[in-house]
Every structure is written in C-alpha cells, then in structure tokens.
Motif scaffolding. Structure first.
Motif, PDB file in Angstrom:
ATOM      1  N   ILE A   7       9.903  25.547  10.932  1.00  0.00           N
ATOM      2  CA  ILE A   7       8.692  25.316  11.459  1.00  0.00           C
ATOM      3  C   ILE A   7       7.590  25.366  10.323  1.00  0.00           C
ATOM      4  O   ILE A   7       7.316  26.282   9.790  1.00  0.00           O
ATOM      5  CB  ILE A   7       8.278  26.899  12.382  1.00  0.00           C
ATOM      6  CG1 ILE A   7       9.504  26.985  13.331  1.00  0.00           C
ATOM      7  CG2 ILE A   7       6.860  26.695  13.053  1.00  0.00           C
ATOM      8  CD1 ILE A   7       9.527  26.107  14.545  1.00  0.00           C
ATOM      9  N   ALA A   8       6.802  24.340  10.336  1.00  0.00           N
ATOM     10  CA  ALA A   8       5.527  24.117   9.388  1.00  0.00           C
ATOM     11  C   ALA A   8       4.471  24.274  10.092  1.00  0.00           C
ATOM     12  O   ALA A   8       3.888  23.503  10.794  1.00  0.00           O
ATOM     13  CB  ALA A   8       5.927  22.629   8.727  1.00  0.00           C
ATOM     14  N   LYS A   9       3.955  25.541   9.831  1.00  0.00           N
ATOM     15  CA  LYS A   9       2.776  25.909  10.578  1.00  0.00           C
ATOM     16  C   LYS A   9       1.374  25.516   9.491  1.00  0.00           C
ATOM     17  O   LYS A   9       1.431  26.096   8.508  1.00  0.00           O
ATOM     18  CB  LYS A   9       2.597  27.450  10.828  1.00  0.00           C
ATOM     19  CG  LYS A   9       1.471  27.827  11.542  1.00  0.00           C
ATOM     20  CD  LYS A   9       1.677  29.139  12.002  1.00  0.00           C
ATOM     21  CE  LYS A   9       0.497  29.832  12.672  1.00  0.00           C
ATOM     22  NZ  LYS A   9      -0.646  29.967  11.805  1.00  0.00           N
ATOM     23  N   LEU A  10       0.651  24.592   9.787  1.00  0.00           N
ATOM     24  CA  LEU A  10      -0.363  24.074   9.086  1.00  0.00           C
ATOM     25  C   LEU A  10      -1.789  24.471   9.817  1.00  0.00           C
ATOM     26  O   LEU A  10      -2.015  24.015  10.823  1.00  0.00           O
ATOM     27  CB  LEU A  10      -0.369  22.390   8.869  1.00  0.00           C
ATOM     28  CG  LEU A  10       0.778  22.087   8.321  1.00  0.00           C
ATOM     29  CD1 LEU A  10       0.689  20.574   8.365  1.00  0.00           C
ATOM     30  CD2 LEU A  10       1.298  22.768   6.924  1.00  0.00           C
ATOM     31  N   GLY A  11      -2.712  25.298   9.333  1.00  0.00           N
ATOM     32  CA  GLY A  11      -3.613  25.906  10.113  1.00  0.00           C
ATOM     33  C   GLY A  11      -3.293  26.809  11.199  1.00  0.00           C
ATOM     34  O   GLY A  11      -2.116  27.106  11.268  1.00  0.00           O
ATOM     35  N   THR A  34      15.732  30.161  12.188  1.00  0.00           N
ATOM     36  CA  THR A  34      14.541  29.594  11.803  1.00  0.00           C
ATOM     37  C   THR A  34      13.894  29.981  10.602  1.00  0.00           C
ATOM     38  O   THR A  34      14.185  31.114  10.145  1.00  0.00           O
ATOM     39  CB  THR A  34      13.438  29.808  13.040  1.00  0.00           C
ATOM     40  OG1 THR A  34      13.268  31.048  13.231  1.00  0.00           O
ATOM     41  CG2 THR A  34      13.771  29.424  14.526  1.00  0.00           C
ATOM     42  N   PHE A  35      13.137  28.990  10.056  1.00  0.00           N
ATOM     43  CA  PHE A  35      12.368  29.204   8.803  1.00  0.00           C
ATOM     44  C   PHE A  35      10.883  28.858   8.993  1.00  0.00           C
ATOM     45  O   PHE A  35      10.771  27.525   9.411  1.00  0.00           O
ATOM     46  CB  PHE A  35      12.942  28.623   7.778  1.00  0.00           C
ATOM     47  CG  PHE A  35      12.356  28.999   6.527  1.00  0.00           C
ATOM     48  CD1 PHE A  35      11.983  29.952   5.680  1.00  0.00           C
ATOM     49  CD2 PHE A  35      11.489  27.583   5.917  1.00  0.00           C
ATOM     50  CE1 PHE A  35      11.348  29.932   4.512  1.00  0.00           C
ATOM     51  CE2 PHE A  35      10.963  27.567   4.565  1.00  0.00           C
ATOM     52  CZ  PHE A  35      10.524  29.061   4.040  1.00  0.00           C
ATOM     53  N   CYS A  63      12.324  19.684  11.839  1.00  0.00           N
ATOM     54  CA  CYS A  63      11.367  20.432  11.542  1.00  0.00           C
ATOM     55  C   CYS A  63      10.276  20.193  12.775  1.00  0.00           C
ATOM     56  O   CYS A  63      10.032  18.981  13.139  1.00  0.00           O
ATOM     57  CB  CYS A  63      10.942  20.165  10.361  1.00  0.00           C
ATOM     58  SG  CYS A  63       9.347  21.072   9.583  1.00  0.00           S
ATOM     59  N   VAL A  64       9.599  21.299  12.948  1.00  0.00           N
ATOM     60  CA  VAL A  64       8.525  21.264  13.831  1.00  0.00           C
ATOM     61  C   VAL A  64       7.316  21.319  13.064  1.00  0.00           C
ATOM     62  O   VAL A  64       7.172  22.264  12.457  1.00  0.00           O
ATOM     63  CB  VAL A  64       8.609  22.555  14.999  1.00  0.00           C
ATOM     64  CG1 VAL A  64       7.199  22.309  15.900  1.00  0.00           C
ATOM     65  CG2 VAL A  64       9.657  22.338  15.797  1.00  0.00           C
ATOM     66  N   ILE A  87      14.351  14.349   7.111  1.00  0.00           N
ATOM     67  CA  ILE A  87      14.372  15.461   8.092  1.00  0.00           C
ATOM     68  C   ILE A  87      13.402  14.936   9.285  1.00  0.00           C
ATOM     69  O   ILE A  87      12.301  14.508   9.263  1.00  0.00           O
ATOM     70  CB  ILE A  87      13.530  16.643   7.361  1.00  0.00           C
ATOM     71  CG1 ILE A  87      14.181  17.056   6.159  1.00  0.00           C
ATOM     72  CG2 ILE A  87      13.339  17.851   8.396  1.00  0.00           C
ATOM     73  CD1 ILE A  87      13.297  18.379   5.562  1.00  0.00           C
ATOM     74  N   PRO A  88      14.232  14.782  10.648  1.00  0.00           N
ATOM     75  CA  PRO A  88      13.307  14.797  11.695  1.00  0.00           C
ATOM     76  C   PRO A  88      12.384  15.631  12.152  1.00  0.00           C
ATOM     77  O   PRO A  88      12.297  16.848  11.736  1.00  0.00           O
ATOM     78  CB  PRO A  88      14.391  14.595  12.823  1.00  0.00           C
ATOM     79  CG  PRO A  88      15.919  14.592  12.250  1.00  0.00           C
ATOM     80  CD  PRO A  88      15.357  15.188  10.693  1.00  0.00           C
ATOM     81  N   VAL A  89      11.161  15.001  12.598  1.00  0.00           N
ATOM     82  CA  VAL A  89       9.968  15.989  12.760  1.00  0.00           C
ATOM     83  C   VAL A  89       9.578  15.725  14.365  1.00  0.00           C
ATOM     84  O   VAL A  89       9.394  14.834  14.837  1.00  0.00           O
ATOM     85  CB  VAL A  89       9.063  15.226  12.023  1.00  0.00           C
ATOM     86  CG1 VAL A  89       7.532  16.358  12.253  1.00  0.00           C
ATOM     87  CG2 VAL A  89       9.240  15.641  10.485  1.00  0.00           C
ATOM     88  N   VAL A  90       9.196  17.042  14.827  1.00  0.00           N
ATOM     89  CA  VAL A  90       8.422  17.003  16.077  1.00  0.00           C
ATOM     90  C   VAL A  90       7.342  17.486  15.827  1.00  0.00           C
ATOM     91  O   VAL A  90       6.962  18.782  15.290  1.00  0.00           O
ATOM     92  CB  VAL A  90       9.272  17.880  17.166  1.00  0.00           C
ATOM     93  CG1 VAL A  90       8.415  18.235  18.267  1.00  0.00           C
ATOM     94  CG2 VAL A  90      10.705  17.479  17.434  1.00  0.00           C
ATOM     95  N   VAL A  91       6.137  17.005  16.220  1.00  0.00           N
ATOM     96  CA  VAL A  91       4.538  17.305  16.115  1.00  0.00           C
ATOM     97  C   VAL A  91       4.260  18.089  17.349  1.00  0.00           C
ATOM     98  O   VAL A  91       4.354  17.664  18.451  1.00  0.00           O
ATOM     99  CB  VAL A  91       3.867  16.067  15.939  1.00  0.00           C
ATOM    100  CG1 VAL A  91       2.127  16.389  15.744  1.00  0.00           C
ATOM    101  CG2 VAL A  91       4.242  15.237  14.761  1.00  0.00           C
TER     102      VAL A  91
END
Length: 280
Positions: A7-11, A34-35, A63-64, A87-91
């Motif tokens: 989980i890449a949390k931006l803002g 999860t990370f 990765c989300v 790395i596959p990504v879901v936005v």
C-alpha cells in the motif's frame, strides 16, 4: 502461499485511511500480508521517492497506490516507477473522471484503478480548517464510504487480485480492476429495504458533490469573507451525508438485515445477515 500486498499512501484521502484494514479486519488472515509506505501529508518528489524505494525493496506481488488527484505528476511517476520494477499497480484515487485526457490515458494503460467519486477533497482554508475539523470531516467521509457499500466494493476488487495471485498468476497475467465507484455501484446488493437504499444513495451523491463546492471555496473564490461559508457548507453537506448513512443502517438493523461479510483466516469471504447467527 502468502500474498504480499503493498500500500503506497501518497498524501491523504479517506480511502487511504482504511485500504489495508479492509483486507484484514481482524488482523488474522494467514494467506496475505500488507506493508504500507507513506509520503506523509505531502506529495513532494523526495517524499514520493522514499515510498517507491521502500516499496520496491519489499517486493510486493502487487501494489495499491492511493492518493488524491491520481493524475498529478507525483502519483503518476510513482506507479510508473513501480511498474518498471515489474510490480502490478492498482490506483485508488478521488474523482478524476472530469480530467478527460489524463483519465483516458489511465484507462488505456495497464494499471488498474478504482475511482472513488465520493472521496471528496476537504475544505482546506486556514480560516476554517483546523486539526479537529479535518478529523471530523474524515470521520464523516469514512462513514459514508463504509455504510453506502463503496468500501466493500473496493475490498472485493482487491480481494479478487489477491485470489489471482494465490491461483498462481503474477505480473502482466493479473486482471486488475477498472472501476468508477458511482452511487449505483456502491449501494448495489447492500440493502434489503428500499428506503435504506435510497438514503444511502442520497448520501453518496451528496458526498460526491462536496468536491465541487470545496473546489469553489478553495481555488475559485478569493475573498475570505466569501470562501469561509462556502467550505463550511461543504463540510455540513458531508455531515448530513453521514447522518443519512446512520439512518439507512438503523433501518437495516430494525429488520435484522445488516449484511456482514467477514474474511476467514484463509481469506475466504463468508456471509450472514441475522445478527444471532454464524457466517457461512
């Protein structure tokens, strides 16, 4: 196997507050871990670079990337860098469908996406927004996204990707979600009572409209005497949307019809409605 979900949390948007928790509500799933890496409150390049570096080092199966305005250069660059690393990504982001050119590019890409139309921007004017107002607004918004069904649909879409990884798929073989979370999609299958459904649908529509009011108050109105009541009215809209959600859930409780769909330890989703019963 154990699926690694990044989980890449931006803002911050409200969906980011709950993203990984929706996948493991009791913290007892044995089929996934999860990370989360976060840029904190800002979307500065150095903050985003730190998130991407940490995420690539962990090496998730997918990765989300969750952020406000997911077509900005920062979030766009983050998902592109992760994709370069295989790395596959879901936005997951708020409503970017009005930005036609950028949204069309996202639709045509290999990235998955979940557009949360009701995850509206906050009334970020210093004369109005203090830490408590910020927390109160986000609490109301989380309730709207939860009780209308939007969070459940988001969770289901991510669980589908997890199931594909468990079945042996990886990388480009994964089928990623491409979802615009409208009010109709959010409430689908969530309510037994038509009045409860109507209240929840109204709540989602109101919450979606909050963004336009806050854009007017934050960016289009210069006089502080005018923009303070504008952003205040947007927050009042979100509070009323939250009240409607409470009313909808109470109607469902009265009929002993609240849908509960917990995860088992192996990730299988079971279901029940009657409160005094076991999920199956």
């Amino acid at each position: 196997m154990v699926v690694k979900v990044g989980i890449a949390k931006l803002g911050n948007i409200a969906s980011g507050v709950m993203a990984e928790l929706l996948l493991d509500e009791r913290a007892d799933r044995e089929d996934m871990q999860t990370f989360m890496a976060t840029s904190g409150t800002k979307l500065q390049p150095e903050d985003i670079d730190r998130v991407v570096t940490n995420m690539k080092a962990w090496g998730p199966d997918f990765c989300v990337v969750v952020s406000p305005n997911g077509v900005l250069p920062g979030p766009t660059g983050a998902r592109e860098e992760l994709a370069k690393a295989g790395i596959p990504v879901v936005v997951i982001t708020d409503d970017i469908t009005t930005k036609k050119e950028q949204f069309d590019a996202l639709k045509a890409s290999t990235f998955g996406y979940i557009i949360m139309k009701a995850d509206s921007m906050i009334g970020a004017r210093r004369e109005f927004l203090d830490p408590i107002e910020m927390a109160d607004y986000n609490g109301n918004l989380v309730k709207v996204l939860a009780l209308t069904g939007a969070f459940r649909k988001l969770q289901f879409e991510l669980d589908k990707v997890i199931d594909q990884v468990k079945a042996g798929k990886k990388g480009a073989d994964l089928v990623l979600p491409k979802v615009v979370m409208t009010s109709d999609k959010a409430v689908e299958g969530e309510f037994s009572n038509p009045y409860a459904l109507a209240k929840a649908r109204a709540a989602y529509e109101i919450a979606s409209a909050v963004a336009g009011v806050n854009v007017k108050g934050c960016f289009m109105t210069k006089e502080w005497e005018k923009y303070i009541p504008i952003v205040c009215s947007a927050h009042e809209m979100m509070r009323q949307a939250s009240v409607l959600c409470d009313e909808a859930r109470e109607i469902e409780k009265a009929g002993d019809a609240v849908i509960r769909k917990p995860h088992k330890k192996d990730g299988v989703i079971v279901s029940k409605t009657a409160l005094i019963s076991k999920p199956e």
